[in-house]
Design a protein around this motif. Structure first.
Motif, mmCIF file in Angstrom:
data_model
loop_
_atom_site.group_PDB
_atom_site.id
_atom_site.type_symbol
_atom_site.label_atom_id
_atom_site.label_comp_id
_atom_site.label_asym_id
_atom_site.label_seq_id
_atom_site.Cartn_x
_atom_site.Cartn_y
_atom_site.Cartn_z
ATOM 1 N N ALA A 40 0.803 -1.225 0.000
ATOM 2 C CA ALA A 40 0.000 0.000 0.000
ATOM 3 C C ALA A 40 0.838 1.277 0.000
ATOM 4 O O ALA A 40 0.363 2.323 -0.449
ATOM 5 N N ASP A 41 2.059 1.209 0.483
ATOM 6 C CA ASP A 41 2.895 2.410 0.558
ATOM 7 C C ASP A 41 3.802 2.583 -0.658
ATOM 8 O O ASP A 41 4.712 3.394 -0.649
ATOM 9 N N ARG A 42 3.539 1.825 -1.721
ATOM 10 C CA ARG A 42 4.377 1.898 -2.925
ATOM 11 C C ARG A 42 3.509 2.002 -4.179
ATOM 12 O O ARG A 42 2.348 1.656 -4.170
ATOM 13 N N TYR A 43 4.157 2.478 -5.253
ATOM 14 C CA TYR A 43 3.487 2.485 -6.552
ATOM 15 C C TYR A 43 4.472 2.069 -7.634
ATOM 16 O O TYR A 43 5.690 2.117 -7.432
ATOM 17 N N VAL A 44 3.923 1.630 -8.754
ATOM 18 C CA VAL A 44 4.745 1.207 -9.877
ATOM 19 C C VAL A 44 4.938 2.432 -10.773
ATOM 20 O O VAL A 44 3.985 2.921 -11.380
ATOM 21 N N GLU A 45 6.155 2.920 -10.798
ATOM 22 C CA GLU A 45 6.459 4.112 -11.576
ATOM 23 C C GLU A 45 6.526 3.800 -13.072
ATOM 24 O O GLU A 45 5.929 4.492 -13.885
ATOM 25 N N SER A 46 7.280 2.744 -13.431
ATOM 26 C CA SER A 46 7.474 2.429 -14.842
ATOM 27 C C SER A 46 7.928 0.983 -14.993
ATOM 28 O O SER A 46 8.242 0.313 -14.016
ATOM 29 N N VAL A 47 7.937 0.536 -16.240
ATOM 30 C CA VAL A 47 8.511 -0.766 -16.586
ATOM 31 C C VAL A 47 9.517 -0.547 -17.704
ATOM 32 O O VAL A 47 9.409 0.410 -18.470
ATOM 33 N N GLN A 48 10.501 -1.450 -17.763
ATOM 34 C CA GLN A 48 11.517 -1.389 -18.808
ATOM 35 C C GLN A 48 11.661 -2.778 -19.416
ATOM 36 O O GLN A 48 11.454 -3.777 -18.733
ATOM 37 N N VAL A 49 12.024 -2.802 -20.686
ATOM 38 C CA VAL A 49 12.436 -4.047 -21.341
ATOM 39 C C VAL A 49 13.700 -3.753 -22.127
ATOM 40 O O VAL A 49 13.922 -2.635 -22.587
ATOM 41 N N TRP A 50 14.534 -4.780 -22.273
ATOM 42 C CA TRP A 50 15.792 -4.608 -22.982
ATOM 43 C C TRP A 50 16.238 -5.940 -23.561
ATOM 44 O O TRP A 50 15.762 -6.996 -23.160
ATOM 45 N N GLY A 51 17.148 -5.841 -24.497
ATOM 46 C CA GLY A 51 17.723 -7.034 -25.097
ATOM 47 C C GLY A 51 17.450 -7.098 -26.587
ATOM 48 O O GLY A 51 17.204 -6.084 -27.238
ATOM 49 N N ARG A 52 17.464 -8.300 -27.099
ATOM 50 C CA ARG A 52 17.164 -8.526 -28.512
ATOM 51 C C ARG A 52 15.700 -8.916 -28.624
ATOM 52 O O ARG A 52 15.152 -9.517 -27.705
ATOM 53 N N PRO A 53 15.056 -8.572 -29.725
ATOM 54 C CA PRO A 53 13.614 -8.795 -29.859
ATOM 55 C C PRO A 53 13.156 -10.218 -29.557
ATOM 56 O O PRO A 53 12.088 -10.417 -28.986
ATOM 57 N N GLU A 54 13.968 -11.204 -29.883
ATOM 58 C CA GLU A 54 13.567 -12.589 -29.646
ATOM 59 C C GLU A 54 13.714 -13.001 -28.180
ATOM 60 O O GLU A 54 13.224 -14.040 -27.761
ATOM 61 N N ARG A 55 14.367 -12.153 -27.382
ATOM 62 C CA ARG A 55 14.590 -12.485 -25.966
ATOM 63 C C ARG A 55 14.639 -11.210 -25.129
ATOM 64 O O ARG A 55 15.673 -10.850 -24.579
ATOM 65 N N LEU A 56 13.509 -10.538 -25.021
ATOM 66 C CA LEU A 56 13.444 -9.320 -24.229
ATOM 67 C C LEU A 56 13.290 -9.673 -22.752
ATOM 68 O O LEU A 56 12.496 -10.536 -22.384
ATOM 69 N N ARG A 57 14.047 -9.015 -21.923
ATOM 70 C CA ARG A 57 13.936 -9.149 -20.476
ATOM 71 C C ARG A 57 13.404 -7.834 -19.946
ATOM 72 O O ARG A 57 13.455 -6.818 -20.630
ATOM 73 N N GLY A 58 12.940 -7.832 -18.712
ATOM 74 C CA GLY A 58 12.396 -6.601 -18.193
ATOM 75 C C GLY A 58 12.346 -6.538 -16.683
ATOM 76 O O GLY A 58 12.670 -7.497 -15.993
ATOM 77 N N ASP A 59 11.896 -5.388 -16.226
ATOM 78 C CA ASP A 59 11.810 -5.124 -14.808
ATOM 79 C C ASP A 59 10.875 -3.946 -14.586
ATOM 80 O O ASP A 59 10.555 -3.214 -15.531
ATOM 81 N N ALA A 60 10.494 -3.759 -13.339
ATOM 82 C CA ALA A 60 9.638 -2.631 -12.974
ATOM 83 C C ALA A 60 10.374 -1.736 -11.989
ATOM 84 O O ALA A 60 11.213 -2.212 -11.219
ATOM 85 N N THR A 61 10.052 -0.452 -12.020
ATOM 86 C CA THR A 61 10.552 0.483 -11.033
ATOM 87 C C THR A 61 9.426 0.735 -10.036
ATOM 88 O O THR A 61 8.378 1.264 -10.406
ATOM 89 N N ILE A 62 9.653 0.296 -8.805
ATOM 90 C CA ILE A 62 8.643 0.441 -7.751
ATOM 91 C C ILE A 62 9.165 1.467 -6.763
ATOM 92 O O ILE A 62 10.307 1.375 -6.297
ATOM 93 N N VAL A 63 8.331 2.457 -6.446
ATOM 94 C CA VAL A 63 8.759 3.592 -5.649
ATOM 95 C C VAL A 63 7.881 3.716 -4.416
ATOM 96 O O VAL A 63 6.671 3.482 -4.461
ATOM 97 N N GLU A 64 8.503 4.118 -3.322
ATOM 98 C CA GLU A 64 7.759 4.365 -2.098
ATOM 99 C C GLU A 64 6.999 5.688 -2.211
ATOM 100 O O GLU A 64 7.559 6.687 -2.670
ATOM 101 N N GLN A 65 5.729 5.661 -1.821
ATOM 102 C CA GLN A 65 4.947 6.897 -1.878
ATOM 103 C C GLN A 65 5.403 7.817 -0.759
ATOM 104 O O GLN A 65 5.720 7.378 0.335
ATOM 105 N N VAL A 66 5.449 9.080 -1.070
ATOM 106 C CA VAL A 66 5.921 10.062 -0.100
ATOM 107 C C VAL A 66 4.746 10.740 0.558
ATOM 108 O O VAL A 66 3.750 11.018 0.011
#
Length: 114
Positions: free
Chosen positions: A88-114
């Motif tokens: 409840a005290d966090r939000y998802v700011e953004s997501v990223q993907v990277w790599g080659r098109p046939e094998r994209l990996r990714g992650d999310a940026t989760i931030v604490e709400q102020v």
């Protein structure tokens, strides 16, 4: 770089990978981002002198960018801006993907709400 048909397939894969990163968290951003809505420009790296294509999504609720590197790699980031579904005290700011098109990996940026 690539042909329009090949780039369209690449774009759809990148957009689907961004949405999948959001869905892994139990959230949804609908059909965003839409590849056809990205606006592109070329940018030359001052060190390597390689020219990449940089796409930007803006003008709607969310903002994002995608970089298509000359060697076929991709990096994309897209805003989510939704409350975290479990922490409840966090939000998802953004997501990223990277790599080659046939094998994209990714992650999310989760931030604490102020």
């Amino acid at each position: 770089m690539s042909t329009p048909v090949a780039e369209l397939a690449l774009g759809e894969a990148v957009c689907a990978a961004l949405r999948a990163q959001v869905e892994k968290l139990g959230l949804s951003i609908g059909d965003e981002p839409v590849w056809a809505e990205a606006r592109f420009e070329e940018k030359t790296d001052p060190f390597s002198q390689e020219t990449s294509r940089i796409g930007t999504w803006r003008g709607k609720r969310r903002y994002g960018t995608v970089t298509l590197f000359p060697d076929g790699r991709v990096f994309a980031e897209y805003q989510v801006l939704l409350a975290h579904p479990v922490e409840a005290d966090r939000y998802v700011e953004s997501v990223q993907v990277w790599g080659r098109p046939e094998r994209l990996r990714g992650d999310a940026t989760i931030v604490e709400q102020v």
